[in-house]
Design a protein around this motif. Sequence first.
Motif, mmCIF file in Angstrom:
data_model
loop_
_atom_site.group_PDB
_atom_site.id
_atom_site.type_symbol
_atom_site.label_atom_id
_atom_site.label_comp_id
_atom_site.label_asym_id
_atom_site.label_seq_id
_atom_site.Cartn_x
_atom_site.Cartn_y
_atom_site.Cartn_z
ATOM 1 N N ASN A 562 2.099 19.931 -69.257
ATOM 2 C CA ASN A 562 3.494 19.817 -68.837
ATOM 3 C C ASN A 562 3.998 18.378 -68.834
ATOM 4 O O ASN A 562 5.130 18.119 -68.406
ATOM 5 N N ALA A 563 3.165 17.455 -69.318
ATOM 6 C CA ALA A 563 3.532 16.031 -69.377
ATOM 7 C C ALA A 563 4.095 15.566 -68.034
ATOM 8 O O ALA A 563 5.194 15.022 -67.942
ATOM 9 N N SER A 564 3.302 15.756 -66.990
ATOM 10 C CA SER A 564 3.750 15.389 -65.651
ATOM 11 C C SER A 564 2.602 14.780 -64.870
ATOM 12 O O SER A 564 1.428 14.872 -65.258
ATOM 13 N N PHE A 565 2.940 14.151 -63.738
ATOM 14 C CA PHE A 565 1.932 13.585 -62.848
ATOM 15 C C PHE A 565 2.552 13.476 -61.466
ATOM 16 O O PHE A 565 3.773 13.627 -61.303
ATOM 17 N N THR A 566 1.723 13.235 -60.473
ATOM 18 C CA THR A 566 2.238 13.023 -59.122
ATOM 19 C C THR A 566 1.750 11.684 -58.600
ATOM 20 O O THR A 566 0.629 11.250 -58.906
ATOM 21 N N ASN A 567 2.584 11.043 -57.803
ATOM 22 C CA ASN A 567 2.201 9.775 -57.189
ATOM 23 C C ASN A 567 1.573 10.006 -55.821
ATOM 24 O O ASN A 567 1.887 9.336 -54.836
ATOM 25 N N THR A 568 0.652 10.976 -55.772
ATOM 26 C CA THR A 568 -0.063 11.272 -54.535
ATOM 27 C C THR A 568 -1.308 10.418 -54.385
ATOM 28 O O THR A 568 -2.006 10.491 -53.362
ATOM 29 N N ILE A 569 -1.626 9.629 -55.399
ATOM 30 C CA ILE A 569 -2.721 8.662 -55.326
ATOM 31 C C ILE A 569 -2.133 7.298 -55.658
ATOM 32 O O ILE A 569 -1.002 7.181 -56.123
#
Length: 639
Positions: A562-569
């Motif tokens: 999905n070409a996505s990421f999260t800034n949870t790290i």
Amino acid sequence: MTRRMVSLALSTTLLASPLLAQVTTDAGTIDPEKIERFFNQPGYSPYAGRSFPTRPLWGEQHLHTSWSPDAFAGGTRVGPDDALRYAEGEEITSSTGQQVKLSRPYDWMVVADHSDALGIVASIYEGDPALLADPVLKRWHDGMQKGGESATAVVMEMITAQGEGKVPEAMTDPETQMDMWTNMTGIVESHNKPGQFTALIGYEWTSNYGGGNNLHRNVIYRDDKYFADQVRPLTTFDTEQPRELWDWMQAYEDKTGGRLLAIPHNGNLSNGLMFATETPDGNPIDTEWAESRARWEPLYEVTQSKGTSEQHPSLAPSDEFANFELWDKGNLNVVPKEPGMIEYEYARQALKRGLLLEDEFGTNPFKFGLVGSTDDHTGVSSAEENNFWGKFPASEPGPERSTGNAFDFEGRTVKDWQLGASGLTAVWAVENTRAAIWDAMKRKEVYGTTGPRIGLRFFGGWEFEEADALGRNPGTIGYGKGVPMGADLMPAPEGASAPNFLVAALKDPYSGNLDRIQIIKGWVDAEGEMQEKIFDVVWAGDRAPGEDGKLPPVGDTVDVENASFTNTIGAPELITVWTDPEFDPALDAFYYARVIEIPTPRWTAYDAAYFEESDFPEDTVMKVTERAYSSPIWYSAGE
């Protein structure tokens, strides 16, 4: 080791209000000397009287438009006027008819079209009878008119002809070149808006010595059109020797009273020539050569679409971040490398070798700062992974670029997917003007990134304290106690045992959080051997180095499909004061900061998600760890 991670409110300038503790004594009373030293304020406002740079100015010093012969032959129809409007934040139409716009405007830009045949290929394409009388130019005209693979073949033939000195004479007329140059400077001048947007005058001198060995330089003017128009730009029809470029620059300054600097790029494609200890024609370098290179070339383009050339993993096997966006097959014509060439192609090796050469010649010819740019040939500067427009129009967004060739010389290919969406230059200038930006480049108070607009401060000195990393004003403290990136450390005060460094980084709000900041040290030991070491100085989370001294990976939140990421790290910002634990005052050294982001989707992942019919090979890289490289700070044992 000092390790601090500060997660206070974000500041786009890294320069918010100072903490009271930094202007008080141990007893808690205001210390006038500290106020004067750190702020030099005439009254209550901590910002009044401030004369140092307060924010990085973001820009592009290496963009090609339809006025570059290879770009036009490859289908580029975006000229310098549209390219500059795009840099200022306007939406334009690309050469493939697609709408394109930056996420945020640039503060400045250099249109660095090739001086060779500047603007002339359009006349060949349009069928100028005088030019088409030459059979080679007639064949190029026909190929460009056909487009597609025929046009790509013309581009490759042009590059080869230029590298071998076999360009038809009809393209090298000096009067035509001068007419095109004055037209170009007029366009650039019309976009220069001091204080708002700076359009710097410049061009690329494109030496492909020996057939594709990349010795390219971007020549950047401090001056306006009045000065620039007095001297015809140097071309490789005149010479392919860098020493003669420096002579031309000296002659320009002598005649006009203006100022110039040059920025080399793509040492990774020079097949061992960019940082060699011999001149391209095989003569040993000497003191005059070292002094000239140090004077005229204060910067080096460490990252761009044709690869990043900070360091090669074969030269630094312990550097886990060295294997990044490498183009190491061969030179610009993809002529394979021979053993030993890589040693003279990468910035970190050159910075170390410069220390050796300074001992020999009294001048360090490789004492350069680090910048980044795209080198895009589309008229569209694109360094964002989700907004990448390729090298030539054939590699603009579309499903076909999953299998296309960026370069193809008689079957020696580099694939489109190997292009990198890189990079940008940040300049710590006191104002947004030509003079201020050029002056910052000259003093090397600049840094390069692989695309994201990461805020980065790096100062060196002898008196930084842990408490200096607790504030919101690393700029004020840094200039008050030390020197910024690009400078030499001041002599050590009495009692100082080792230099220390204040380093701070702030994430790009459009990109990933920060993984870590590293300080990379290079030196020459007592036996005359070049050495380097990488120190993780501050990082996100509760990780600790392992028994091998290595910091564990930050993690990975990328969803490739999905070409996505999260800034949870990661962390939104990092700051620390670090002291060299292995300092030897008898040995010259340099230090620079490298900021690493958490993994994020590469442009190929965005393509695969957007174009469902794309067909990337299995070995296509789909993730990227973006980064920033500060200019070094140097320590001299003789100081």
